[in-house]
Design a protein around this motif. Sequence first.
Motif, short mmCIF file in Angstrom:
data_model
loop_
_atom_site.label_atom_id
_atom_site.label_comp_id
_atom_site.label_asym_id
_atom_site.label_seq_id
_atom_site.Cartn_x
_atom_site.Cartn_y
_atom_site.Cartn_z
N ALA A 34 30.39 52.62 40.00
CA ALA A 34 28.97 52.90 39.77
C ALA A 34 28.60 52.64 38.31
O ALA A 34 27.60 51.99 38.02
N GLY A 35 29.43 53.11 37.41
CA GLY A 35 29.16 52.92 35.99
C GLY A 35 29.16 51.46 35.59
O GLY A 35 28.26 51.00 34.87
N VAL A 36 30.14 50.71 36.04
CA VAL A 36 30.22 49.31 35.63
C VAL A 36 29.11 48.48 36.27
O VAL A 36 28.59 47.54 35.67
N GLN A 37 28.69 48.84 37.46
CA GLN A 37 27.61 48.09 38.09
C GLN A 37 26.27 48.34 37.39
O GLN A 37 25.48 47.42 37.22
N ILE A 38 26.05 49.57 36.95
CA ILE A 38 24.84 49.87 36.18
C ILE A 38 24.88 49.12 34.85
O ILE A 38 23.89 48.52 34.42
N LEU A 39 26.03 49.16 34.19
CA LEU A 39 26.19 48.45 32.92
C LEU A 39 25.96 46.95 33.11
O LEU A 39 25.27 46.31 32.31
N PHE A 40 26.50 46.39 34.16
CA PHE A 40 26.35 44.96 34.44
C PHE A 40 24.88 44.61 34.62
O PHE A 40 24.38 43.62 34.06
N GLY A 41 24.16 45.43 35.37
CA GLY A 41 22.72 45.20 35.56
C GLY A 41 21.96 45.26 34.25
O GLY A 41 21.07 44.43 33.98
N PHE A 42 22.30 46.24 33.43
CA PHE A 42 21.67 46.36 32.10
C PHE A 42 21.93 45.11 31.27
O PHE A 42 21.01 44.55 30.67
N LEU A 43 23.17 44.66 31.25
CA LEU A 43 23.52 43.48 30.46
C LEU A 43 22.80 42.24 30.95
O LEU A 43 22.38 41.39 30.16
N LEU A 44 22.62 42.12 32.26
CA LEU A 44 21.90 40.96 32.79
C LEU A 44 20.42 41.02 32.44
O LEU A 44 19.81 40.00 32.14
N SER A 45 19.87 42.22 32.45
CA SER A 45 18.43 42.35 32.19
C SER A 45 18.06 42.02 30.74
O SER A 45 16.93 41.62 30.47
N ILE A 46 19.00 42.16 29.84
CA ILE A 46 18.72 41.88 28.42
C ILE A 46 18.24 40.45 28.22
O ILE A 46 17.37 40.18 27.39
N THR A 47 18.78 39.52 28.98
CA THR A 47 18.44 38.10 28.78
C THR A 47 16.98 37.81 29.09
O THR A 47 16.48 36.76 28.67
N PHE A 48 16.30 38.70 29.77
CA PHE A 48 14.91 38.47 30.14
C PHE A 48 13.92 39.15 29.20
O PHE A 48 12.73 39.24 29.51
N THR A 49 14.38 39.60 28.04
CA THR A 49 13.49 40.24 27.08
C THR A 49 13.03 39.22 26.04
O THR A 49 13.70 38.22 25.78
N ASP A 50 11.88 39.48 25.44
CA ASP A 50 11.35 38.60 24.40
C ASP A 50 12.27 38.57 23.18
O ASP A 50 12.47 37.52 22.58
N ARG A 51 12.82 39.70 22.85
CA ARG A 51 13.67 39.79 21.66
C ARG A 51 14.95 38.95 21.81
O ARG A 51 15.47 38.42 20.83
N TYR A 52 15.45 38.81 23.05
CA TYR A 52 16.68 38.05 23.25
C TYR A 52 16.47 36.57 22.90
O TYR A 52 17.39 35.90 22.44
N ALA A 53 15.27 36.07 23.10
CA ALA A 53 14.99 34.67 22.78
C ALA A 53 15.24 34.36 21.31
O ALA A 53 15.59 33.24 20.96
N ASP A 54 15.06 35.37 20.45
CA ASP A 54 15.26 35.19 19.02
C ASP A 54 16.65 35.60 18.53
O ASP A 54 16.91 35.60 17.33
N ALA A 55 17.53 35.98 19.44
CA ALA A 55 18.86 36.47 19.06
C ALA A 55 19.69 35.35 18.44
O ALA A 55 19.60 34.18 18.84
N ASP A 56 20.53 35.73 17.48
CA ASP A 56 21.40 34.75 16.82
C ASP A 56 22.65 34.49 17.67
O ASP A 56 22.86 35.10 18.72
N ARG A 57 23.48 33.59 17.17
CA ARG A 57 24.69 33.19 17.92
C ARG A 57 25.65 34.35 18.11
O ARG A 57 26.30 34.46 19.15
N PHE A 58 25.78 35.21 17.10
CA PHE A 58 26.69 36.34 17.22
C PHE A 58 26.26 37.26 18.36
O PHE A 58 27.08 37.66 19.18
N VAL A 59 24.98 37.58 18.41
CA VAL A 59 24.47 38.46 19.47
C VAL A 59 24.64 37.80 20.83
O VAL A 59 25.10 38.42 21.79
N ARG A 60 24.29 36.54 20.92
CA ARG A 60 24.41 35.83 22.21
C ARG A 60 25.89 35.72 22.64
O ARG A 60 26.21 35.90 23.80
#
Length: 173
Positions: A34-60
């Motif tokens: 349950a924990g890892v599936q929630i974490l996985f969903g959270f991590l996937l959702s990050i890519t759809f945020t406006d701020r992620y578009a401006d993320a540097d190579r380290f963050v990506r």
Amino acid sequence: MGTVVPVSQGEESQQRRLARNLNELLQELRVAQAGVQILFGFLLSITFTDRYADADRFVRGTHLVTILFAAASVALLTAPAPWHRILFRRGRREDVIEVANRFAIAGLVFLALAMVGTVLLLGEVIVGGWIGIGLGVFAALLFGLLWFVFPLRERGRDTIDEGGPDDGGDRQE
């Protein structure tokens, strides 16, 4: 019709022990899954945020590696269920438990790495620099100590006869 062979008390006890071990393992895996599936969903959702578009190579890069750790954890923590289902009623319960235990430990290692990556990722995005890295190091120490070092230290203190079967249950002394 075949001859019915009576099951000795020892064999019956062995089968009950195996059933209990499998049930305990599957219950433990449900918590981690349950924990890892929630974490996985959270991590996937990050890519759809406006701020992620401006993320540097380290963050990506950190994000991608963390997603891969989480995906590996999902694969390893859910693998015992299909193993059990595919080998159901084949007299392989002991094999399933042995493999599932290895998968569970490996899955927890990858889950800990995914959690560390997530803390590092968030630390980098929120405060950045050495503080973000320090938060990742802190998470690594916390998970490493609580999930692996302390239990392994306690395991080393066991006085159980190494030749006997480990039933995973609590000992009565």
